[in-house]
Motif scaffolding. Structure first.
Motif, PDB file in Angstrom:
ATOM      1  N   ASP A 167     -32.023 -14.372   3.243  1.00  0.00           N
ATOM      2  CA  ASP A 167     -31.041 -15.418   3.537  1.00  0.00           C
ATOM      3  C   ASP A 167     -31.576 -16.800   3.171  1.00  0.00           C
ATOM      4  OD1 ASP A 167     -28.986 -13.816   4.457  1.00  0.00           O
ATOM      5  OD2 ASP A 167     -29.502 -14.024   6.569  1.00  0.00           O
ATOM      6  N   ASP A 168     -32.884 -16.979   3.304  1.00  0.00           N
ATOM      7  CA  ASP A 168     -33.497 -18.280   3.018  1.00  0.00           C
ATOM      8  C   ASP A 168     -33.486 -18.621   1.531  1.00  0.00           C
ATOM      9  OD1 ASP A 168     -35.310 -16.000   3.042  1.00  0.00           O
ATOM     10  OD2 ASP A 168     -36.919 -17.405   2.575  1.00  0.00           O
ATOM     11  N   LEU A 169     -33.184 -17.645   0.687  1.00  0.00           N
ATOM     12  CA  LEU A 169     -33.139 -17.884  -0.758  1.00  0.00           C
ATOM     13  C   LEU A 169     -31.712 -17.945  -1.293  1.00  0.00           C
ATOM     14  CD1 LEU A 169     -35.988 -15.479  -1.979  1.00  0.00           C
ATOM     15  CD2 LEU A 169     -36.132 -17.943  -1.556  1.00  0.00           C
ATOM     16  N   ALA A 170     -30.732 -17.932  -0.406  1.00  0.00           N
ATOM     17  CA  ALA A 170     -29.328 -17.911  -0.842  1.00  0.00           C
ATOM     18  C   ALA A 170     -29.034 -19.065  -1.797  1.00  0.00           C
ATOM     19  CB  ALA A 170     -28.404 -17.990   0.366  1.00  0.00           C
ATOM     20  N   GLY A 171     -28.496 -18.715  -2.952  1.00  0.00           N
ATOM     21  CA  GLY A 171     -28.121 -19.712  -3.949  1.00  0.00           C
ATOM     22  C   GLY A 171     -29.270 -20.297  -4.731  1.00  0.00           C
ATOM     23  N   ALA A 172     -30.472 -19.742  -4.577  1.00  0.00           N
ATOM     24  CA  ALA A 172     -31.650 -20.324  -5.238  1.00  0.00           C
ATOM     25  C   ALA A 172     -32.361 -19.372  -6.184  1.00  0.00           C
ATOM     26  CB  ALA A 172     -32.640 -20.802  -4.169  1.00  0.00           C
ATOM     27  N   ARG A 215     -24.780  -8.735  -2.347  1.00  0.00           N
ATOM     28  CA  ARG A 215     -25.989  -9.490  -2.029  1.00  0.00           C
ATOM     29  C   ARG A 215     -26.443 -10.354  -3.201  1.00  0.00           C
ATOM     30  NH1 ARG A 215     -27.039 -11.354   2.677  1.00  0.00           N
ATOM     31  NH2 ARG A 215     -29.196 -12.026   2.895  1.00  0.00           N
ATOM     32  N   ALA A 216     -26.363  -9.823  -4.401  1.00  0.00           N
ATOM     33  CA  ALA A 216     -26.758 -10.604  -5.573  1.00  0.00           C
ATOM     34  C   ALA A 216     -25.877 -11.834  -5.729  1.00  0.00           C
ATOM     35  CB  ALA A 216     -26.687  -9.739  -6.832  1.00  0.00           C
TER      36      ALA A 216
END
Length: 262
Positions: free
Chosen positions: A154-159, A207-208
């Motif tokens: 979740d901490d990498l969402a959109g990154a 998820r991707a």
């Protein structure tokens, strides 16, 4: 294959077997035991304890999916995509790669090995497989986490720039058709994925889409009979561009790729 087992017992390379002029009783006993286990369809990689994958060697054994040569193509795609991102950002940041369902850590390890500046993350749900991944990824800088790909990072969402995954994809009804080496020795969590084999692929698609930056890419392995169905999971959602399928070295459909719409 007997030559590989003999080389393993003698701890020599295949090219040096011809130079061996003596095998003692203990070595012969170990060799005979390994041959018998292989005749019973125990995976060769379990017998020797390692599996080659691109330019690295992985520790494998009971409790973890043995990486296949076909998956090296998917790993190669992920490596190329990470290298493209690195060239585009020109040192402003590291390319971010996420390996979902990492298993032994094969793809994550290959990416870290061939794109050393990449920021590589991996997740594995099965406890035994996770232990093997820990062993294989130790010292590589890969961020390995236990957990379900459906809720990971979740901490990498959109990154994330590249999401790569070798998910389970065998339909439950195909159990009897699976090779004994896989069916009896690979974790079933790594093999089977619902009635049509696409349950994990549907989770991956969602998820991707959450993890990737706009324009980021995803790649996923699938069964050779899913050359239309697996890409169809991505095409049907409306979130993806450039959905494409790619063959393995035998010309069979093997993995899909797609780009997240901006």
């Amino acid at each position: 294959m007997p030559r590989l087992l003999l080389a393993h017992v003698l701890d020599v390379g295949l090219g040096r077997l011809l130079l061996v002029d003596d095998v003692d009783a203990g070595q012969r006993e170990r060799y005979d035991a390994l041959v018998a286990r292989r005749a019973a369809r125990e995976p060769l990689q379990h017998l020797v304890g390692t599996a080659a994958f691109r330019h690295v060697e992985l520790a494998v054994g009971p409790g973890v999916f043995v990486p296949r040569p076909e998956t090296e193509l998917l790993a190669g795609w992920a490596i190329e995509q990470a290298q493209l991102v690195a060239a585009l950002v020109e040192g402003e940041r590291a390319p971010v790669v996420v390996d979902l369902c990492t298993g032994s850590g094969a793809i994550a390890r290959a990416v870290a090995d061939e794109v050393p500046d990449a920021d590589v993350h991996a997740v594995e749900l099965d406890e035994q497989a996770f232990a093997w991944a820990e062993r294989n990824l130790a010292g590589t800088g890969v961020d390995l986490r236990p957990g379900d790909m459906a809720t990971a990072f979740d901490d990498l969402a959109g990154a994330v720039d590249v999401v790569v995954c070798n998910p389970p994809y065998i339909p439950l009804e195909a159990w009897e058709s699976v090779a004994v080496e896989a069916r009896d020795h690979d974790p079933h969590l790594a093999l089977f994925s619902g009635d049509d084999g696409l349950d994990a692929m549907r989770v991956l698609e969602r998820r991707a889409a959450l993890l990737l930056r706009p324009g980021g890419v995803v790649g996923a392995e699938h069964a050779d009979v899913q050359g239309a169905a697996a890409p169809g999971v991505f095409a049907a959602s409306g979130r993806w561009l450039d959905v494409a399928d790619h063959p393995d070295l035998a010309g069979r459909p093997r993995y899909l790729t797609a780009r997240l719409a901006r």
